[in-house]
Write an enzyme that holds these catalytic residues in place. Structure first.
Site, PDB file in Angstrom:
ATOM      1  N   ASN A   1      -4.390  -4.251  24.578  1.00 59.46           N
ATOM      2  CA  ASN A   1      -3.295  -3.426  25.090  1.00 59.46           C
ATOM      3  C   ASN A   1      -3.792  -2.083  25.627  1.00 59.46           C
ATOM      4  O   ASN A   1      -3.013  -1.143  25.788  1.00 59.46           O
ATOM      5  CB  ASN A   1      -2.245  -3.195  23.997  1.00 59.46           C
ATOM      6  CG  ASN A   1      -2.793  -2.406  22.814  1.00 59.46           C
ATOM      7  OD1 ASN A   1      -4.011  -2.295  22.640  1.00 59.46           O
ATOM      8  ND2 ASN A   1      -1.908  -1.865  22.001  1.00 59.46           N
TER       9      ASN A   1
ATOM     10  N   ASP B 232       4.137   6.208   6.511  1.00 60.88           N
ATOM     11  CA  ASP B 232       2.954   6.294   5.646  1.00 60.88           C
ATOM     12  C   ASP B 232       2.496   7.744   5.522  1.00 60.88           C
ATOM     13  O   ASP B 232       1.696   8.222   6.329  1.00 60.88           O
ATOM     14  CB  ASP B 232       1.837   5.424   6.226  1.00 60.88           C
ATOM     15  CG  ASP B 232       0.585   5.402   5.360  1.00 60.88           C
ATOM     16  OD1 ASP B 232       0.625   5.943   4.243  1.00 60.88           O
ATOM     17  OD2 ASP B 232      -0.430   4.835   5.812  1.00 60.88           O
TER      18      ASP B 232
ATOM     19  N   ASP C 250      13.302  -0.543   6.216  1.00 64.34           N
ATOM     20  CA  ASP C 250      12.995   0.694   6.935  1.00 64.34           C
ATOM     21  C   ASP C 250      12.234   1.696   6.071  1.00 64.34           C
ATOM     22  O   ASP C 250      11.393   2.449   6.569  1.00 64.34           O
ATOM     23  CB  ASP C 250      14.284   1.350   7.441  1.00 64.34           C
ATOM     24  CG  ASP C 250      14.888   0.601   8.614  1.00 64.34           C
ATOM     25  OD1 ASP C 250      14.188  -0.256   9.196  1.00 64.34           O
ATOM     26  OD2 ASP C 250      16.057   0.863   8.947  1.00 64.34           O
TER      27      ASP C 250
ATOM     28  N   ASP D 136      -0.671   1.281  18.310  1.00 67.57           N
ATOM     29  CA  ASP D 136      -1.479   0.065  18.258  1.00 67.57           C
ATOM     30  C   ASP D 136      -1.014  -0.900  17.168  1.00 67.57           C
ATOM     31  O   ASP D 136      -1.699  -1.871  16.863  1.00 67.57           O
ATOM     32  CB  ASP D 136      -2.952   0.427  18.039  1.00 67.57           C
ATOM     33  CG  ASP D 136      -3.903  -0.582  18.682  1.00 67.57           C
ATOM     34  OD1 ASP D 136      -3.444  -1.355  19.545  1.00 67.57           O
ATOM     35  OD2 ASP D 136      -5.091  -0.599  18.322  1.00 67.57           O
TER      36      ASP D 136
ATOM     37  N   ALA E  31      -8.134  -7.649  -9.081  1.00 74.16           N
ATOM     38  CA  ALA E  31      -9.208  -8.495  -8.545  1.00 74.16           C
ATOM     39  C   ALA E  31      -9.582  -9.619  -9.499  1.00 74.16           C
ATOM     40  O   ALA E  31     -10.023 -10.688  -9.068  1.00 74.16           O
ATOM     41  CB  ALA E  31     -10.440  -7.643  -8.236  1.00 74.16           C
TER      42      ALA E  31
ATOM     43  N   VAL F 297      -2.742  -4.435  17.538  1.00 76.39           N
ATOM     44  CA  VAL F 297      -2.435  -5.153  18.774  1.00 76.39           C
ATOM     45  C   VAL F 297      -3.693  -5.211  19.641  1.00 76.39           C
ATOM     46  O   VAL F 297      -4.287  -4.182  19.957  1.00 76.39           O
ATOM     47  CB  VAL F 297      -1.298  -4.465  19.549  1.00 76.39           C
ATOM     48  CG1 VAL F 297      -1.009  -5.221  20.849  1.00 76.39           C
ATOM     49  CG2 VAL F 297      -0.039  -4.384  18.690  1.00 76.39           C
TER      50      VAL F 297
ATOM     51  N   ASP G 108       0.835  -1.196   0.000  1.00 77.62           N
ATOM     52  CA  ASP G 108       0.000   0.000   0.000  1.00 77.62           C
ATOM     53  C   ASP G 108       0.874   1.251   0.000  1.00 77.62           C
ATOM     54  O   ASP G 108       1.925   1.273  -0.644  1.00 77.62           O
ATOM     55  CB  ASP G 108      -0.917  -0.042   1.233  1.00 77.62           C
ATOM     56  CG  ASP G 108      -2.279   0.594   0.985  1.00 77.62           C
ATOM     57  OD1 ASP G 108      -2.337   1.836   0.948  1.00 77.62           O
ATOM     58  OD2 ASP G 108      -3.268  -0.143   0.834  1.00 77.62           O
TER      59      ASP G 108
ATOM     60  N   SER H  28     -11.241  -1.555   0.210  1.00 76.99           N
ATOM     61  CA  SER H  28      -9.898  -1.485   0.798  1.00 76.99           C
ATOM     62  C   SER H  28      -9.923  -1.889   2.260  1.00 76.99           C
ATOM     63  O   SER H  28      -8.962  -2.470   2.775  1.00 76.99           O
ATOM     64  CB  SER H  28      -9.339  -0.060   0.690  1.00 76.99           C
ATOM     65  OG  SER H  28      -8.941   0.241  -0.613  1.00 76.99           O
TER      66      SER H  28
ATOM     67  N   GLN I 157       0.496   8.966   3.475  1.00 71.43           N
ATOM     68  CA  GLN I 157      -0.873   9.073   2.975  1.00 71.43           C
ATOM     69  C   GLN I 157      -1.911   8.633   3.999  1.00 71.43           C
ATOM     70  O   GLN I 157      -2.924   9.294   4.192  1.00 71.43           O
ATOM     71  CB  GLN I 157      -1.014   8.235   1.689  1.00 71.43           C
ATOM     72  CG  GLN I 157      -2.075   8.723   0.715  1.00 71.43           C
ATOM     73  CD  GLN I 157      -3.478   8.269   1.091  1.00 71.43           C
ATOM     74  OE1 GLN I 157      -3.670   7.356   1.886  1.00 71.43           O
ATOM     75  NE2 GLN I 157      -4.477   8.922   0.515  1.00 71.43           N
TER      76      GLN I 157
ATOM     77  N   ASP J 101     -13.790 -16.039  -9.597  1.00 65.12           N
ATOM     78  CA  ASP J 101     -13.688 -17.429  -9.138  1.00 65.12           C
ATOM     79  C   ASP J 101     -13.745 -17.553  -7.621  1.00 65.12           C
ATOM     80  O   ASP J 101     -14.366 -18.474  -7.086  1.00 65.12           O
ATOM     81  CB  ASP J 101     -12.385 -18.058  -9.653  1.00 65.12           C
ATOM     82  CG  ASP J 101     -12.415 -18.299 -11.149  1.00 65.12           C
ATOM     83  OD1 ASP J 101     -13.522 -18.361 -11.713  1.00 65.12           O
ATOM     84  OD2 ASP J 101     -11.328 -18.421 -11.746  1.00 65.12           O
TER      85      ASP J 101
ATOM     86  N   HIS K 114      -3.534   5.488   4.089  1.00 64.89           N
ATOM     87  CA  HIS K 114      -4.342   4.349   3.653  1.00 64.89           C
ATOM     88  C   HIS K 114      -3.753   3.021   4.118  1.00 64.89           C
ATOM     89  O   HIS K 114      -4.462   2.140   4.626  1.00 64.89           O
ATOM     90  CB  HIS K 114      -4.457   4.384   2.126  1.00 64.89           C
ATOM     91  CG  HIS K 114      -5.416   3.404   1.539  1.00 64.89           C
ATOM     92  ND1 HIS K 114      -5.030   2.152   1.095  1.00 64.89           N
ATOM     93  CD2 HIS K 114      -6.748   3.483   1.291  1.00 64.89           C
ATOM     94  CE1 HIS K 114      -6.078   1.511   0.602  1.00 64.89           C
ATOM     95  NE2 HIS K 114      -7.136   2.291   0.710  1.00 64.89           N
TER      96      HIS K 114
ATOM     97  N   ASN L 281     -14.252  -0.177  -5.855  1.00 59.79           N
ATOM     98  CA  ASN L 281     -15.303   0.690  -5.304  1.00 59.79           C
ATOM     99  C   ASN L 281     -16.113   1.423  -6.369  1.00 59.79           C
ATOM    100  O   ASN L 281     -16.523   2.562  -6.165  1.00 59.79           O
ATOM    101  CB  ASN L 281     -14.670   1.737  -4.374  1.00 59.79           C
ATOM    102  CG  ASN L 281     -13.944   1.122  -3.202  1.00 59.79           C
ATOM    103  OD1 ASN L 281     -14.301   0.044  -2.734  1.00 59.79           O
ATOM    104  ND2 ASN L 281     -12.920   1.801  -2.728  1.00 59.79           N
TER     105      ASN L 281
END
Length: 506
Positions: free
Chosen positions: A300, A282, A277, A267, A395, A297, A258, A449, A284, A423, A286, A384
């Site tokens: 916790n 991220d 690394d 979390d 897909a 996790v 992604d 997603s 963005q 399928d 997503h 979507n």
């Protein structure tokens, strides 16, 4: 490099405090200048070699030096009284923790390992087995084409993807793309040519639904937002695993392909395994949201949860295949699939896709086959667009499990592509899905997603219990133990984790 950046800055801060508060004690400060110099040299090296543009590096150095300068001024002011040393040092440490956690730790994130987006003039070609790229020299020279190898599978004998190349057409000749494509096809040296088309994701913020009056025997505060846990009867899964003392035969790995994953999220970090690394951030959001759905996790006292109360069955990881704008290409996605398989992923989770002209199945099909040979199961979002998923890649690639989205009434989500012509189509929660986002924050999104990592996480749990599980076996278990939705014909069965795992272990 980010760790050196943080540690060297912290060392400089502490050494400055010791220096100012002991400036009259020559025995104490004897080595401080040398140690401070080494700390600043290490800091400078961490900035110079960071994955960032020069203006960003200069701004970072200026900002951090201003902070150190301000700290020095404070130390100098309060050093008049030795009684203030410990309180000032404590306050400085608390401020450093805030500064490091909220600013320094994200300083170089947005520039790390960004994915280049191909323009419309970039092609993917597959060279004949008995030819090489050198055989295309005449065409390359005629049109000034730039050619480079597209994929680097670790096990080249297991796939033909090592014969794929990218061909970039100069901007001045973009209007001749059809002519160049025709020339390549007629050369007799290639098996396949197609446009290296873009893939784009666009997260859909969700409206808040009524909270769930159930804790699922978890202490995570965010579970009150997880209507999907109630619909999937997650408490039954936890009970079955614990009552029957089900243990993993291995700790499976679910690779999130992604926009990256915030590996330091409160979390996620306890259940995250780094591949490289450069993928552990991220810009963005997503990818981090998907990672939290698959493997947050549990138990916790933070955020949300996932399929295991004791977090012993599987981990999530990250490979960037989309850039900071949520865009990628066939090349970046297929490359990510190969890398995930080579790095030992048990599940490859792809919450992405786009319209397909069927030709795009070729590279994806080979990538899926390669992943399967390496023992990975590929799970893909249906899309979507409220259309037939058979017209969307990846897909529609043979060998993947395609995931549609349903809402809290178990109706097909209004945006979800339908999977009746796929399928292996299955359904999972995909509306108002609460999960992690960068910066140890949380948000709710809609989309196939979001449905996809619910399936990926469950398959990861299954692979940990039965590592030799194949895609077809996994799908059969998901389908046979799922329940009907109000629109099953279009969505496929809705996953039921407890029943599926029970069938797996009998």
């Amino acid at each position: 490099m980010n760790m050196l950046y943080s540690i060297s800055f912290f060392a400089a801060l502490v050494l400055l405090a010791v220096w100012f508060f002991n400036k009259n004690n020559t025995r104490v400060i004897k080595f401080i200048p040398s140690l401070l110099g080494l700390s600043l040299m290490a800091y400078a090296g961490s900035v110079v070699f960071a994955s960032a543009d020069i203006p960003d590096k200069l701004w970072t150095a200026f900002r951090d030096m201003m902070v150190l300068g301000g700290a020095s001024a404070a130390f100098l002011f309060f050093s008049r009284s030795k009684m203030t040393f410990l309180p000032v040092l404590l306050v400085s440490l608390l401020l450093y923790m805030w500064y490091n956690g909220n600013i320094m730790s994200h300083t170089f994130d947005s520039k790390a390992a960004d994915i280049p987006v191909a323009d419309e003039a970039e092609l993917l070609v597959e060279i004949n087995e008995n030819n090489s790229i050198a055989d295309l020299k005449e065409i390359m020279d005629k049109y000034g084409l730039e050619v480079g190898r597209a994929f680097y599978p670790e096990d080249e004998a297991a796939t033909e993807l090592d014969d794929y190349y990218t061909v970039n057409i100069p901007e001045s000749l973009e209007h001749k793309r059809a002519e160049i494509t025709k020339a390549l096809k007629k050369s007799g040296f290639i098996d396949w040519v197609e446009v290296n088309e873009e893939i784009n994701i666009d997260p859909m913020p969700a409206k808040k639904l009524p909270e769930v009056n159930k804790k699922f025997r978890l202490n995570d505060p965010g579970v009150q937002h997880l209507w999907g846990f109630e619909a999937m009867n997650m408490d039954q899964l936890y009970t079955y695993l614990e009552k029957n003392k089900i243990k993993p035969k291995k700790k499976a790995l679910v690779a999130i392909l992604d926009t990256g994953v915030d590996a330091e999220h409160e979390d996620l970090k306890g259940n995250f395994k780094s591949i490289e690394d450069q993928y552990n951030n991220d810009p963005q959001g997503h990818g981090t949201h998907c990672a939290g759905i698959a493997g947050a996790v549990s138990n916790n006292n933070k955020g949300t949860a996932s399929y295991s109360r004791d977090n012993s069955f599987y981990q999530v990881s990250s490979i960037k295949v989309l850039n900071a704008n949520g865009m990628g290409t066939q090349q970046s996605i297929v490359s990510g699939m190969l890398k995930a398989a080579d790095k030992g992923a048990d599940v490859i989770s792809l919450s992405l896709g786009g319209p397909s002209n069927q030709s795009r199945q070729r590279a994806y099909k080979k990538a899926v086959a390669y992943a399967n040979k390496k023992g990975a199961i590929v799970v893909v979002a249906a899309g979507n667009s409220n259309r037939n998923a058979k017209n969307y890649s990846p897909a529609n690639a043979p060998g993947v499990i395609a995931v549609s989205a349903v809402d809290n009434t178990l109706n097909r989500a209004v945006f979800s592509n339908y999977v009746q012509d796929i399928d292996m189509g299955i359904a999972a929660p995909g509306v108002n899905i609460y999960s992690t986002i960068p910066g140890s924050k949380y948000a709710s999104y809609n989309g196939t997603s979001m449905a996809t990592p619910y399936v990926s996480g469950l398959v990861g749990l299954m692979k940990s219990i039965k590592p030799e599980l194949t895609t077809k076996e996994a799908y059969k278990l998901l389908k046979n133990n799922g329940i009907n939705t109000k629109t099953t014909k279009y969505t496929g069965k809705f996953i039921q984790p407890a029943k599926t795992v029970e069938a797996l272990t009998k």
